[in-house]
Scaffold this active site. Sequence first.
Site, PDB file in Angstrom:
ATOM      1  N   ASP A  36     -31.254  81.313   6.898  1.00  0.00           N
ATOM      2  CA  ASP A  36     -30.307  80.583   7.527  1.00  0.00           C
ATOM      3  C   ASP A  36     -32.273  79.763   8.442  1.00  0.00           C
ATOM      4  OD1 ASP A  36     -29.317  79.977   9.665  1.00  0.00           O
ATOM      5  OD2 ASP A  36     -29.883  80.782  10.711  1.00  0.00           O
ATOM      6  N   GLY A  39     -32.696  75.653  14.574  1.00  0.00           N
ATOM      7  CA  GLY A  39     -33.496  74.376  14.964  1.00  0.00           C
ATOM      8  C   GLY A  39     -34.719  75.315  16.088  1.00  0.00           C
ATOM      9  N   ASN A 139     -23.471  74.412   5.611  1.00  0.00           N
ATOM     10  CA  ASN A 139     -24.038  74.125   6.850  1.00  0.00           C
ATOM     11  C   ASN A 139     -24.003  75.283   7.505  1.00  0.00           C
ATOM     12  OD1 ASN A 139     -22.407  73.672   9.636  1.00  0.00           O
ATOM     13  ND2 ASN A 139     -24.074  72.258   9.339  1.00  0.00           N
ATOM     14  N   ASP A 140     -25.146  76.070   8.508  1.00  0.00           N
ATOM     15  CA  ASP A 140     -25.047  76.890   9.485  1.00  0.00           C
ATOM     16  C   ASP A 140     -24.037  77.552  10.072  1.00  0.00           C
ATOM     17  OD1 ASP A 140     -25.603  74.920  10.820  1.00  0.00           O
ATOM     18  OD2 ASP A 140     -27.232  75.604  11.856  1.00  0.00           O
ATOM     19  N   GLY A 168     -28.909  74.936  18.868  1.00  0.00           N
ATOM     20  CA  GLY A 168     -27.540  73.888  18.655  1.00  0.00           C
ATOM     21  C   GLY A 168     -26.978  74.785  19.198  1.00  0.00           C
ATOM     22  N   CYS A 202     -28.101  63.991  23.395  1.00  0.00           N
ATOM     23  CA  CYS A 202     -28.220  64.851  22.705  1.00  0.00           C
ATOM     24  C   CYS A 202     -29.070  64.749  20.910  1.00  0.00           C
ATOM     25  CB  CYS A 202     -27.029  64.851  21.995  1.00  0.00           C
ATOM     26  SG  CYS A 202     -26.477  66.456  20.791  1.00  0.00           S
ATOM     27  N   CYS A 209     -22.437  64.684  23.759  1.00  0.00           N
ATOM     28  CA  CYS A 209     -21.842  66.090  22.527  1.00  0.00           C
ATOM     29  C   CYS A 209     -21.457  67.183  24.090  1.00  0.00           C
ATOM     30  CB  CYS A 209     -22.308  66.027  22.288  1.00  0.00           C
ATOM     31  SG  CYS A 209     -22.732  64.662  21.510  1.00  0.00           S
TER      32      CYS A 209
HETATM   33  P1  ADP Z   1     -31.991  78.946  15.954  1.00  0.00           P
HETATM   34  O1  ADP Z   1     -30.972  77.454  16.798  1.00  0.00           O
HETATM   35  O2  ADP Z   1     -32.757  78.855  15.100  1.00  0.00           O
HETATM   36  O3  ADP Z   1     -30.876  79.362  14.627  1.00  0.00           O
HETATM   37  P2  ADP Z   1     -31.355  81.317  17.509  1.00  0.00           P
HETATM   38  O4  ADP Z   1     -29.591  80.727  17.420  1.00  0.00           O
HETATM   39  O5  ADP Z   1     -31.545  82.619  17.188  1.00  0.00           O
HETATM   40  O6  ADP Z   1     -31.872  80.670  16.845  1.00  0.00           O
HETATM   41  O7  ADP Z   1     -31.748  80.610  18.835  1.00  0.00           O
HETATM   42  C1  ADP Z   1     -32.463  80.535  19.409  1.00  0.00           C
HETATM   43  C2  ADP Z   1     -32.313  79.670  20.195  1.00  0.00           C
HETATM   44  O8  ADP Z   1     -31.209  80.256  21.734  1.00  0.00           O
HETATM   45  C3  ADP Z   1     -33.741  78.830  21.768  1.00  0.00           C
HETATM   46  O9  ADP Z   1     -32.873  77.856  22.425  1.00  0.00           O
HETATM   47  C4  ADP Z   1     -33.710  80.307  22.828  1.00  0.00           C
HETATM   48  O10 ADP Z   1     -34.278  79.454  23.848  1.00  0.00           O
HETATM   49  C5  ADP Z   1     -31.760  80.656  22.749  1.00  0.00           C
HETATM   50  N1  ADP Z   1     -32.285  81.962  23.610  1.00  0.00           N
HETATM   51  C6  ADP Z   1     -32.517  83.122  22.952  1.00  0.00           C
HETATM   52  N2  ADP Z   1     -32.492  84.169  22.966  1.00  0.00           N
HETATM   53  C7  ADP Z   1     -31.301  84.381  24.232  1.00  0.00           C
HETATM   54  C8  ADP Z   1     -31.187  84.928  25.770  1.00  0.00           C
HETATM   55  N3  ADP Z   1     -31.668  86.053  25.968  1.00  0.00           N
HETATM   56  N4  ADP Z   1     -29.808  84.278  26.632  1.00  0.00           N
HETATM   57  C9  ADP Z   1     -30.358  82.586  25.990  1.00  0.00           C
HETATM   58  N5  ADP Z   1     -30.471  81.825  25.113  1.00  0.00           N
HETATM   59  C10 ADP Z   1     -31.061  82.747  23.973  1.00  0.00           C
HETATM   60  C1  BMX Z   2     -27.010  70.745  14.801  1.00  0.00           C
HETATM   61  C2  BMX Z   2     -26.719  70.446  13.695  1.00  0.00           C
HETATM   62  C3  BMX Z   2     -25.899  71.434  13.070  1.00  0.00           C
HETATM   63  C4  BMX Z   2     -26.091  72.871  13.135  1.00  0.00           C
HETATM   64  C5  BMX Z   2     -26.055  73.146  15.152  1.00  0.00           C
HETATM   65  C6  BMX Z   2     -26.733  74.357  15.420  1.00  0.00           C
HETATM   66  C7  BMX Z   2     -29.131  69.243  12.229  1.00  0.00           C
HETATM   67  C8  BMX Z   2     -30.396  69.600  11.928  1.00  0.00           C
HETATM   68  N1  BMX Z   2     -28.270  70.497  12.655  1.00  0.00           N
HETATM   69  O1  BMX Z   2     -26.153  70.214  16.013  1.00  0.00           O
HETATM   70  O2  BMX Z   2     -25.676  70.883  11.291  1.00  0.00           O
HETATM   71  O3  BMX Z   2     -25.356  73.753  12.305  1.00  0.00           O
HETATM   72  O4  BMX Z   2     -27.779  72.065  15.153  1.00  0.00           O
HETATM   73  O5  BMX Z   2     -27.823  74.883  14.169  1.00  0.00           O
HETATM   74  O6  BMX Z   2     -28.560  68.077  12.168  1.00  0.00           O
HETATM   75  P1  BMX Z   2     -28.937  75.963  14.942  1.00  0.00           P
HETATM   76  O7  BMX Z   2     -30.279  75.798  15.428  1.00  0.00           O
HETATM   77  O8  BMX Z   2     -27.938  75.970  16.545  1.00  0.00           O
HETATM   78  O9  BMX Z   2     -28.785  77.191  14.533  1.00  0.00           O
HETATM   79 ZN    ZN Z   3     -24.707  64.962  19.919  1.00  0.00          ZN
HETATM   80 CA    CA Z   4     -20.369  73.065  10.500  1.00  0.00          CA
HETATM   81 MG    MG Z   5     -29.023  78.852  14.285  1.00  0.00          MG
END
Ligand code: ADP
Ligand code: BMX
Ligand code: ZN
Ligand code: CA
Ligand code: MG
Length: 343
Positions: A36, A39, A139-140, A168, A202, A209
């Site tokens: 996975d 961001g 896509n995630d 995100g 955004c 957004c």
């Molecule tokens: P990604 O976006 O890489 O998929 P995650 O789903 O692990 O990553 O989410 C990371 C995001 O969540 C970061 O922005 C972080 O600041 C936030 N985050 C992580 N733990 C917490 C928490 N306990 N409460 C609120 N926000 C959190």
């Molecule tokens: C952004 C976009 C989406 C993604 C979402 C959640 C990019 C790189 N990302 O909106 O495609 O599904 O973030 O991503 O364009 P996450 O980082 O919160 O896991």
């Molecule tokens: Zn946007």
């Molecule tokens: Ca999607």
């Molecule tokens: Mg994610």
Amino acid sequence: DLDEPLQKTFRFPPVKTCTSQDIDHILETQSALALDLGGTNLRVAIVSMKGEIVKKYSQGNPKTYEDRMELILKMCVEAATEAVDLNCRILGVGVSTGGRVNPKKGLVLDSTSLIQEWSSVDVRTPISDALNLPVWVENDGNCAALAEKKFGHGRGVENFVTVITGTGIGGGVIQHNELIHGSSFCAAELGHIMVSLEGPECSCGSRGCIEAYASGLALQREAKRLHDADLLMVEGLSLKSEEHVTAAHLISAAHLGNPTAEAVLRTAGQALGMGIVNILHTVNPSLVILSGVLASNYHGPIQQIIGQRALSSAQSVTVMTSDLEEPALLGAASMVLDYATRR
Ligand code: ADP
Ligand code: BMX
Ligand code: ZN
Ligand code: CA
Ligand code: MG
């Protein structure tokens, strides 16, 4: 147990004795490697057929294509090696990633600034070449929906939507038991539903957004803003001088009764709620599943906004919080496991 006449009709082949090698093979758990890319984080896991995460590896997602691909391959090779010791037979690799994805080709088409240097990237070929395994890419947010469909609240639900909050906001839409991808793989980018004409900037380049109001990054931005204006601290909140201000601090401050933090969180919940009402009026799902680190904070506010702002025929929707530990990873694994067990 067949009757004698039937036993004569059906000549059973002689029973083959299992060798110890056969038995080892049977005892091996058929598994997937799941990745996975978000961001913030890059995760790799070994996932069993039942959806158990046997082992998980986490790193920060590198900022350049080269570093990212190098780390992906390194983590995959390490996980595949460890899978042997754990008696897990890896059937393939499932990749969940932010960005618009063409799953047929295994390509990331384009990405917002949340993941830099991640546009027009062939993700499948380098992983498949390094591991000699088939690779699926999706896509995630779409992966999160696949996970709910196979292992979570979406089991047996024909039309549902999932919204996952991380750095995100990701989304996935299941319509008639299938993911929707749209005409150019840009469907279900639910984070970029806009709920105001202006609104905060955004990371996609637009403004207003729901991701810009309610994502982890948005709340972190607000937490920093409040902290800089000396408005974050409240009795009971601990924040050491060298510690980074995060979304978690903002949420704690709100829960501890800081009115400014409460107002920020309320706006975030309202924006997300409005976005979800727009989804209800577009695809009319019977279920909305919230997942990710912030899901529990938004459940109440979303239900409230639906009650106030959705058309009456859309009010019958159920809103649930996911009970899956890692929806995106599990969904990535499900692409491998479903393919491997297809009939
Ligand atoms: P990604 O976006 O890489 O998929 P995650 O789903 O692990 O990553 O989410 C990371 C995001 O969540 C970061 O922005 C972080 O600041 C936030 N985050 C992580 N733990 C917490 C928490 N306990 N409460 C609120 N926000 C959190
Ligand atoms: C952004 C976009 C989406 C993604 C979402 C959640 C990019 C790189 N990302 O909106 O495609 O599904 O973030 O991503 O364009 P996450 O980082 O919160 O896991
Ligand atoms: Zn946007
Ligand atoms: Ca999607
Ligand atoms: Mg994610």
